[in-house]
Scaffold this motif. Structure first.
Motif, short mmCIF file in Angstrom:
data_model
loop_
_atom_site.label_atom_id
_atom_site.label_comp_id
_atom_site.label_asym_id
_atom_site.label_seq_id
_atom_site.Cartn_x
_atom_site.Cartn_y
_atom_site.Cartn_z
N UNK A 157 0.81 -0.98 0.15
CA UNK A 157 -0.20 0.38 -0.11
C UNK A 157 0.88 1.24 -0.08
N UNK A 158 2.14 1.32 -0.20
CA UNK A 158 2.57 2.26 0.64
C UNK A 158 3.53 3.07 -0.51
N UNK A 159 3.46 2.53 -1.90
CA UNK A 159 3.24 2.99 -3.39
C UNK A 159 2.51 3.98 -3.55
N UNK A 160 1.48 4.13 -3.00
CA UNK A 160 0.24 5.07 -3.21
C UNK A 160 0.48 6.50 -2.58
N UNK A 161 1.82 6.67 -1.36
CA UNK A 161 1.95 7.83 -1.13
C UNK A 161 3.04 8.20 -1.70
N UNK A 162 3.56 7.47 -3.02
CA UNK A 162 4.53 8.38 -3.98
C UNK A 162 3.97 8.56 -5.31
N UNK A 163 2.52 8.11 -5.63
CA UNK A 163 2.27 7.35 -7.06
C UNK A 163 0.75 8.66 -6.89
N UNK A 164 0.81 8.98 -8.40
CA UNK A 164 -0.48 9.68 -8.62
C UNK A 164 -1.20 10.96 -7.60
N UNK A 165 -2.44 11.56 -7.49
CA UNK A 165 -2.22 12.82 -6.45
C UNK A 165 -2.85 12.68 -5.89
N UNK A 166 -2.75 11.28 -4.96
CA UNK A 166 -3.87 11.58 -3.78
C UNK A 166 -2.70 12.22 -2.47
N UNK A 167 -4.07 13.04 -1.74
CA UNK A 167 -3.72 13.59 -0.14
C UNK A 167 -3.94 12.04 1.01
N UNK A 168 -3.33 12.91 1.54
CA UNK A 168 -3.28 11.47 2.47
C UNK A 168 -3.22 12.84 3.88
N UNK A 169 -4.47 13.03 5.09
CA UNK A 169 -4.37 13.50 5.84
C UNK A 169 -4.57 12.60 6.60
N UNK A 170 -3.60 12.67 7.88
CA UNK A 170 -3.19 11.07 8.48
C UNK A 170 -3.22 11.67 10.57
N UNK A 171 -3.85 11.81 10.91
CA UNK A 171 -3.47 11.68 12.65
C UNK A 171 -3.15 11.41 13.36
N UNK A 172 -2.38 11.13 14.13
CA UNK A 172 -1.99 10.14 15.41
C UNK A 172 -1.85 10.79 16.64
N UNK A 173 -2.89 10.08 17.65
CA UNK A 173 -2.64 10.49 19.09
C UNK A 173 -1.58 10.34 19.26
N UNK A 174 -0.95 11.10 20.24
CA UNK A 174 0.44 11.17 20.73
C UNK A 174 0.38 9.55 21.24
N UNK A 175 -0.32 9.26 21.80
CA UNK A 175 0.03 7.66 22.82
C UNK A 175 0.88 6.92 21.42
N UNK A 176 0.18 6.54 20.22
CA UNK A 176 0.84 5.72 19.39
C UNK A 176 1.92 6.51 18.93
N UNK A 177 3.03 7.25 19.51
CA UNK A 177 4.16 7.27 19.57
C UNK A 177 4.96 6.34 20.11
N UNK A 178 4.26 5.86 21.71
CA UNK A 178 4.65 5.21 22.27
C UNK A 178 3.92 4.16 22.71
N UNK A 179 3.24 2.91 22.25
CA UNK A 179 2.38 2.77 22.39
C UNK A 179 3.19 1.10 22.11
N UNK A 180 4.01 0.32 22.62
CA UNK A 180 4.96 -0.66 22.64
C UNK A 180 4.39 -1.68 21.61
#
Length: 294
Positions: A157-180
């Motif tokens: 799926x990561x290829x779509x980050x680089x292909x075409x004109x798609x827009x990715x609006x992504x929000x993470x909670x800070x907890x996502x940075x620590x959930x191990x």
């Protein structure tokens, strides 16, 4: 169950109730005698408290003289099932097939809105982090462990980050940075990956700090594909939301979470702080070990 699924089930029950009464079965008890079902089953179906099976619909239509309505009602039952898919059913052949099914959806979507309060979004995951997630899923649901294949499809799926004109609006909670997930080394590499994707031109990555003033409770994560579909993952099932009124609620929720998010250097600083956290954990676990940063 989503509001849309419940409303559809209630509407189906009301229609079946009308069939019963029009056929001369004035009470559920009389219809129960004709079907050899429990009276409580008829009541639950007519009041939208229980799903009707395709066989239930066949019997109902036959006894009430509505055979011509059978195909339409079966389509309704199948639609209800599609709105709320049990994970056990989706994962019966492993996780790779579910990941494969998502690729066409990603291909045709132009604007993504992603909210993940406590886990890194799948399309931004490293292979090791994704492997840890899929192992957790397999263990929890006791489903086939096809981790390597599932990881490969998720990374595709990561290829779509680089292909075409798609827009990715992504929000993470800070907890996502620590959930191990996977241990300190896996987390360190995953956080490095987040630093790298901050530079992608079509990705807007925001982080909601733990101390941020909220405009809405954090709730559960969801993925919104254009303005046509929202996918929500719960412990027992995955829900597809397609009703415009419900989609608008998720769009509004995303906008409210966005008000609490930080971007750019402020987001980078939060990621760097979490990296330092896992660096310290590694040094505490392995006294005398060199830092990962060399």
């Amino acid at each position: 169950m989503s509001d849309q699924a419940q409303e559809t089930r209630e509407a189906l029950g009301a229609r079946l109730r009308g069939f019963r009464k029009d056929a001369g079965y004035s009470s559920g008890r009389a219809f129960a005698a004709a079907t050899s079902w429990q009276e409580s089953k008829i009541s639950r179906i007519e009041n939208g408290k229980q799903n009707a099976s395709e066989e239930d619909i066949r019997v109902w239509c036959h006894l009430t003289g509505h055979e011509a309505d059978f195909p339409d009602l079966v389509a309704t039952v199948r639609h209800i099932d599609e709105l709320w898919m049990e994970w056990r059913r989706q994962l019966q052949d492993g996780a790779a097939n579910r990941q494969r099914k998502s690729l066409p959806l990603y291909q045709k979507t132009k604007v993504f809105r992603i909210w993940e309060p406590n886990v890194i979004w799948g399309t931004l995951q490293t292979a090791d982090y994704a492997e840890a997630i899929f192992e957790e899923v397999s263990n929890f649901h006791e489903s086939p462990a096809d981790t390597e294949a599932a990881v490969a499809k998720r990374l595709e799926r990561q290829k779509y980050l680089y292909e075409g004109n798609r827009i990715f609006n992504v929000l993470l909670g800070e907890q996502a940075l620590y959930s191990n997930h996977g241990g300190s080394e896996v987390m360190r590499a995953q956080l490095d990956r987040l630093l790298a994707v901050l530079a992608l031109p079509r990705l807007s990555l925001g982080i909601v700090p733990r101390s941020a003033r909220l405009a809405l409770w954090l709730g559960h994560g969801f993925s919104m594909f254009d303005d046509k579909l929202v996918m929500v993952e719960a412990l027992s099932a995955e829900m597809s939301v397609t009703q415009p009124r419900e989609i608008e609620l998720y769009r509004k929720a995303f906008a409210l979470h966005r008000q609490s998010a930080v971007y750019g250097q402020a987001a980078r600083d939060l990621i760097l702080t979490s990296i330092d956290h896992f660096d310290r954990r590694r040094r505490e676990s392995f006294p005398g070990a060199d830092s990962w940063i060399s």
